[in-house]
Scaffold this motif. Structure first.
Motif, short mmCIF file in Angstrom:
data_model
loop_
_atom_site.label_atom_id
_atom_site.label_comp_id
_atom_site.label_asym_id
_atom_site.label_seq_id
_atom_site.Cartn_x
_atom_site.Cartn_y
_atom_site.Cartn_z
N SER A 7 -2.15 2.68 -0.53
CA SER A 7 -1.17 3.83 -0.20
C SER A 7 0.10 3.36 -0.90
N GLY A 8 1.31 3.87 -1.10
CA GLY A 8 2.32 3.87 -1.54
C GLY A 8 2.73 4.32 -2.94
N GLY A 9 1.75 4.99 -3.61
CA GLY A 9 2.01 5.57 -4.99
C GLY A 9 2.89 6.76 -4.98
N GLY A 10 3.34 7.23 -6.10
CA GLY A 10 4.05 8.59 -6.28
C GLY A 10 4.75 8.67 -7.49
N LEU A 11 5.73 9.41 -7.44
CA LEU A 11 6.47 9.82 -8.77
C LEU A 11 7.90 8.98 -8.64
N VAL A 12 8.32 8.27 -9.94
CA VAL A 12 9.57 7.56 -9.72
C VAL A 12 10.15 7.44 -10.99
#
Length: 121
Positions: A7-12
Motif C-alpha cells: 500500500s501507499g502508492g499514488g501520484l506524486v
C-alpha cells in the motif's frame, strides 16, 4: 497462508516523497529477508532494495541509493520503503517479495500484488 499486501502508492510530483508499506502475514517477517522490486511500463523487473533478516543489513540499487530507504518493523510484520526526491523514471509498479533460500539457491518465493507509483507534474 503467506500473504504480502503493498500500500501507499499514488501520484506524486517530481521531487516529492512517498512511503510504501508491505504488510506480511502467514510467516514471521523477522525470519526472512525481503525485497522491493519494481516494473516500469514496458520494462522488465528491476530490483530496488533489500532488507536482510540478520544484523539489520540493507542494500539498494545504485539508481535509488541516497533517495530510497528500506526498513522493517518486525513487531508489526511490515516492510517499508521511504522514497524521497522522486523522479519520473521511478514511475513503476512496486512489489514486495520474500527472499528465501532453498538449499544453496536464493529466490523470491512470494510476491505481493503491487502498488502503482506515478511521478509526474
Amino acid at each position: 497462508e503467506v500473504q504480502l499486501m503493498e500500500s501507499g502508492g499514488g501520484l506524486v510530483q517530481p521531487g516529492g516523497s512517498l512511503r510504501l508499506s508491505c504488510a506480511a502475514s502467514g510467516f514471521p517477517l523477522s525470519s526472512y529477508s525481503m525485497s522491493w522490486v519494481r516494473q516500469a511500463p514496458g520494462k522488465g523487473l528491476e530490483w530496488v532494495s533489500r532488507s536482510y533478516s540478520y544484523l539489520g543489513y540493507t542494500s539498494s540499487a545504485d539508481s535509488v541509493t541516497g533517495r530510497f530507504t528500506i526498513s522493517r518493523d518486525n513487531a508489526k510484520n511490515t516492510l517499508y520503503l521511504q522514497m524521497n526526491s522522486l523522479k519520473p523514471e521511478d514511475t513503476a509498479v512496486y512489489y514486495c517479495a520474500r527472499y528465501s533460500r532453498d538449499g544453496s539457491a536464493w529466490s523470491y518465493d512470494y510476491w505481493g500484488q503491487g502498488t502503482q507509483v506515478t511521478v509526474s507534474s
